[in-house]
Design a protein around this motif. Structure first.
Motif, PDB file in Angstrom:
ATOM      1  N   HIS A  42       0.858  -1.179   0.000  1.00 25.31           N
ATOM      2  CA  HIS A  42       0.000   0.000   0.000  1.00 25.31           C
ATOM      3  C   HIS A  42       0.901   1.238   0.000  1.00 25.31           C
ATOM      4  CE1 HIS A  42      -3.324  -2.499   2.204  1.00 25.31           C
ATOM      5  NE2 HIS A  42      -2.927  -3.024   1.065  1.00 25.31           N
TER       6      HIS A  42
ATOM      7  N   THR B 195      -2.663   0.267  -4.333  1.00 24.85           N
ATOM      8  CA  THR B 195      -2.207  -1.018  -3.814  1.00 24.85           C
ATOM      9  C   THR B 195      -1.715  -1.867  -4.981  1.00 24.85           C
ATOM     10  OG1 THR B 195      -3.785  -0.986  -1.986  1.00 24.85           O
ATOM     11  CG2 THR B 195      -2.862  -3.120  -2.586  1.00 24.85           C
TER      12      THR B 195
ATOM     13  N   GLY C 174      -5.217  -6.804   4.098  1.00 25.04           N
ATOM     14  CA  GLY C 174      -4.730  -5.426   4.184  1.00 25.04           C
ATOM     15  C   GLY C 174      -4.246  -5.054   5.566  1.00 25.04           C
TER      16      GLY C 174
END
Length: 270
Positions: free
Chosen positions: A223, A228, A268
């Protein structure tokens, strides 16, 4: 126990400035460079109150942890100086391995503890962050670049609520002091700084780093800003960029970003 340089660091001409407490070893090192310091010098403490990590995140070292910064004034470009961070990771991994083995021998325990290097600047024990590295550079004088490599290691305590779960040497059963770790680190730095050799030896540093790399060949998500990049961690290139191979087989170089491996890549989080 007082901070001392290791014998290899001493013979290589390194200097030492130790503090009972300081705001930031990196800030002190760069201030000395601006004031004219040119000798390679370590700045160390067991209590740092105003340190910072990547992206200006706070990095506080409570009493007993090791906050250390090495100042090197070099005649290299900023791009070449940036690769010195990989030598720092190797030096710290070597120092951690040595003190963990020595501590294990003293306690008649197991000596098979493994540490890994997470791109671009962390040292892991298992999946937990044990140490972080921050490299800063600034032009000083004619054709000189002051490079400060800050190395913060969780010796007795680790922060809670961090993006990457953190641990300390004490939690891992390695009961040593910050001073003992620093002596090993100063010697290991002299060794790997020598291999790096003003950037000329980065090929060897790169090879050694990849042998210790966390997540190599695993799914990864980086990121950076509002974007991303996802794929497989394929290695690092000759400039130190992470190479991510996308699902379509395209190698994408990444110069900076927050890295998430394995199952955390899709979630994430780390």
């Amino acid at each position: 126990m007082a901070f001392t340089l290791g014998p290899r660091a001493l013979s290589a001409g390194y200097r030492l400035a130790a503090f009972d407490q300081i705001g930031s070893t990196n800030a002190e090192a760069m201030a000395r460079a601006r004031q004219g310091e040119r000798a390679p010098t370590w700045f160390v403490t067991t209590e740092q109150t105003a340190g910072r990590g990547r992206r200006h995140r706070p990095w506080i070292a409570p009493r007993g942890n090791l906050a250390s910064s090495i100042l090197e004034v070099l005649d290299v470009s900023p791009a070449v100086a940036a690769t010195l961070g990989f030598a720092a990771g190797l030096a710290l991994e070597a120092a951690l391995r040595r003190v963990s083995i020595e501590a294990s021998l003293r306690s008649a325990g197991s000596d098979d503890m493994k540490f890994a290097l997470k791109w671009p600047n962390d040292v892991l024990a298992g999946r937990q962050k044990l140490a972080g590295i921050l490299l800063e550079a600034e032009a000083v004088g004619d054709n000189a670049l002051a490079v400060v490599v800050g190395i913060g290691t969780n010796v007795v305590a680790a922060p809670e609520g961090t993006p990457t779960p953190a641990t300390s040497l004490r939690s891992l059963g390695v009961n040593i002091g910050a001073e003992e770790l620093f002596a090993e680190l100063s010697d290991a730095w002299a060794e790997y700084r020598g291999i790096w050799d003003m950037g000329r030896g980065f090929g060897e540093i790169r090879k050694l780093w990849l042998e210790r790399a966390a997540g190599l060949g695993q799914p990864v998500a980086i990121h950076t800003g509002g974007t991303t990049v996802e794929g497989t961690f394929d290695g690092i290139d000759e400039t130190g960029c992470m190479i991510v191979r996308t699902s379509g087989g395209k190698p994408v170089p990444i110069s900076a970003g927050d890295v998430y491996f394995g199952s955390a890549a899709s979630a994430g989080t780390t």
